[in-house]
Design a protein around this motif. Structure first.
Motif, PDB file in Angstrom:
ATOM      1  N   PRO A  20       1.489   6.359  -2.489  1.00 57.05           N
ATOM      2  CA  PRO A  20       0.499   5.169  -2.084  1.00 57.05           C
ATOM      3  C   PRO A  20       0.155   4.348  -3.456  1.00 57.05           C
ATOM      4  O   PRO A  20       0.294   4.811  -4.613  1.00 57.05           O
ATOM      5  CB  PRO A  20      -0.514   5.931  -1.778  1.00 57.05           C
ATOM      6  N   ARG A  43       0.272   5.272   9.739  1.00 55.75           N
ATOM      7  CA  ARG A  43      -0.609   6.125   9.265  1.00 55.75           C
ATOM      8  C   ARG A  43      -0.153   6.680   7.708  1.00 55.75           C
ATOM      9  O   ARG A  43       0.847   7.584   8.014  1.00 55.75           O
ATOM     10  CB  ARG A  43      -0.896   7.451  10.416  1.00 55.75           C
ATOM     11  N   VAL A  44      -1.030   6.716   6.863  1.00 55.42           N
ATOM     12  CA  VAL A  44      -0.735   7.284   5.701  1.00 55.42           C
ATOM     13  C   VAL A  44      -1.957   7.970   5.084  1.00 55.42           C
ATOM     14  O   VAL A  44      -2.956   7.416   5.261  1.00 55.42           O
ATOM     15  CB  VAL A  44      -0.237   6.262   4.365  1.00 55.42           C
ATOM     16  N   THR A  45      -1.688   9.309   4.746  1.00 56.57           N
ATOM     17  CA  THR A  45      -3.127  10.089   4.084  1.00 56.57           C
ATOM     18  C   THR A  45      -2.693  10.460   2.729  1.00 56.57           C
ATOM     19  O   THR A  45      -1.610  10.451   2.274  1.00 56.57           O
ATOM     20  CB  THR A  45      -3.190  11.335   4.851  1.00 56.57           C
ATOM     21  N   GLU A  56      -2.899  -1.474  -2.098  1.00 56.28           N
ATOM     22  CA  GLU A  56      -3.575  -1.893  -0.836  1.00 56.28           C
ATOM     23  C   GLU A  56      -4.339  -0.640  -0.267  1.00 56.28           C
ATOM     24  O   GLU A  56      -4.988  -0.662   0.228  1.00 56.28           O
ATOM     25  CB  GLU A  56      -2.531  -2.682   0.035  1.00 56.28           C
ATOM     26  N   PHE A  57      -3.332   0.570  -0.509  1.00 57.89           N
ATOM     27  CA  PHE A  57      -4.037   1.565   0.157  1.00 57.89           C
ATOM     28  C   PHE A  57      -5.424   2.132  -0.458  1.00 57.89           C
ATOM     29  O   PHE A  57      -6.317   2.607   0.031  1.00 57.89           O
ATOM     30  CB  PHE A  57      -3.193   2.885  -0.048  1.00 57.89           C
ATOM     31  N   VAL A  73      -0.559   0.433   7.195  1.00 60.52           N
ATOM     32  CA  VAL A  73      -0.425   0.249   5.591  1.00 60.52           C
ATOM     33  C   VAL A  73       0.625  -0.655   5.424  1.00 60.52           C
ATOM     34  O   VAL A  73       1.831  -0.312   5.725  1.00 60.52           O
ATOM     35  CB  VAL A  73      -0.555   1.582   4.899  1.00 60.52           C
ATOM     36  N   ARG A 123      -5.424   5.910   5.924  1.00 63.58           N
ATOM     37  CA  ARG A 123      -5.517   4.399   6.282  1.00 63.58           C
ATOM     38  C   ARG A 123      -4.413   4.408   7.382  1.00 63.58           C
ATOM     39  O   ARG A 123      -3.570   4.791   7.688  1.00 63.58           O
ATOM     40  CB  ARG A 123      -4.971   3.992   4.991  1.00 63.58           C
ATOM     41  N   GLY A 135       3.852  -1.916   3.505  1.00 63.19           N
ATOM     42  CA  GLY A 135       4.743  -1.226   2.648  1.00 63.19           C
ATOM     43  C   GLY A 135       5.958  -1.928   2.196  1.00 63.19           C
ATOM     44  O   GLY A 135       5.904  -3.150   2.781  1.00 63.19           O
ATOM     45  N   GLY A 193       0.774  -1.249  -0.002  1.00 66.79           N
ATOM     46  CA  GLY A 193       0.071   0.026  -0.077  1.00 66.79           C
ATOM     47  C   GLY A 193       1.026   1.224   0.116  1.00 66.79           C
ATOM     48  O   GLY A 193       0.284   2.460  -0.222  1.00 66.79           O
ATOM     49  N   PHE A 194       1.984   1.136   0.238  1.00 68.42           N
ATOM     50  CA  PHE A 194       2.874   2.368   0.346  1.00 68.42           C
ATOM     51  C   PHE A 194       4.463   2.036   0.194  1.00 68.42           C
ATOM     52  O   PHE A 194       4.797   0.963   0.709  1.00 68.42           O
ATOM     53  CB  PHE A 194       2.842   2.924   1.725  1.00 68.42           C
TER      54      PHE A 194
END
Length: 249
Positions: A223, A189-191, A226-227, A200, A197, A202, A161-162
């Motif tokens: 991102p 935490r990823v925005t 998966e994100f 995540v 989300r 990665g 996802g990242f």
């Protein structure tokens, strides 16, 4: 992944990738006799490789047909395998999606391409969108406690996802082994815009070194697949924004 037919040939499998243009694997393009007109050099996670530039007369996805579509070739090892064992024959990327108001509806398992690029789309989250070069999509986001930075939006990241350059991972407090090779990591935490989300999955070591400063400004993260999986992900090229909702309507 999506099925598409080229020049009337039987449908083949392609992966959707906003980090790509419209790409055909070398052997598949040769089998279909796709005309080519020149050679350039591509840069991907697989390194540098030659690309043959060509044209597809007809690209058909479902009931939609697009004519005279520029394409290029990619090495045969750049392939994904579907659950039924079929392999992809290329990528459908930004150069195709940007012709439409395009939604990759992950929960609905559908690609929706609207010819009306100003149609209304319901979304819970939004993010700004910038178009760099011929297919790079940029936006704003954050990771962990760091300030907002420029992100490259790439849906073709497989089961992660990242990813980000080492400088971002270190600053965000994400532990990375010293050898620099690919290693699974987790971003707390990823925005992206207003979408958030947590935890995540990665991959460290997957972000190309040249990409961080290669355009004259810093790209701090990426991102990917998966994100976006909880969302119907819409690229609004008329309003230059990314919409993320639970419904494509």
């Amino acid at each position: 992944m999506i099925e598409a037919s080229l020049n009337g040939a039987p449908p083949a499998l392609f992966f959707l990738d906003t980090g790509a243009l419209f790409a055909l694997n070398d052997d598949y393009a040769a089998r279909l006799g796709i005309p080519t007109y020149g050679r350039t050099t591509g840069r991907t996670l697989y390194g540098e490789h030659p690309n043959l530039q060509g044209r597809v007369d007809r690209l058909t996805m479902g009931e939609l047909t697009i004519e005279q579509v520029p394409a290029h070739t990619i090495p045969d090892e750049i392939r994904l395998t579907a659950p039924d064992g079929r392999q992809t024959q290329g990528a459908i990327g930004t150069s195709v999606l940007a012709r439409f108001l395009a939604t990759i509806d992950y929960p609905g398992r559908a690609l929706v391409l609207r010819r009306d690029r100003r149609a209304a789309v319901r979304a819970e989250h939004t993010a700004p969108l910038w178009f760099l070069g011929d297919h790079f999509l940029l936006s704003h986001g954050t990771v962990n406690h760091l300030d907002r930075m420029v992100f490259f939006v790439d849906t073709g990241g497989g089961d992660i996802g990242f990813t980000a350059p080492r400088s971002t991972l270190d600053a965000a407090g994400i532990a990375v082994p010293a050898d620099g090779g690919p290693h699974p990591v987790t971003a707390g935490r990823v925005t992206l815009g207003t979408a958030v989300r947590h935890d995540v999955p990665g991959l460290a070591g997957a972000f190309p070194d040249w990409f961080e400063h290669g355009f004259g400004f810093r790209i701090g993260g990426l991102p990917t697949h998966e994100f976006f999986r909880p969302y119907a992900l819409t690229f609004d090229f008329a309003g230059m924004r990314i919409l993320m909702g639970t419904s494509r309507e």
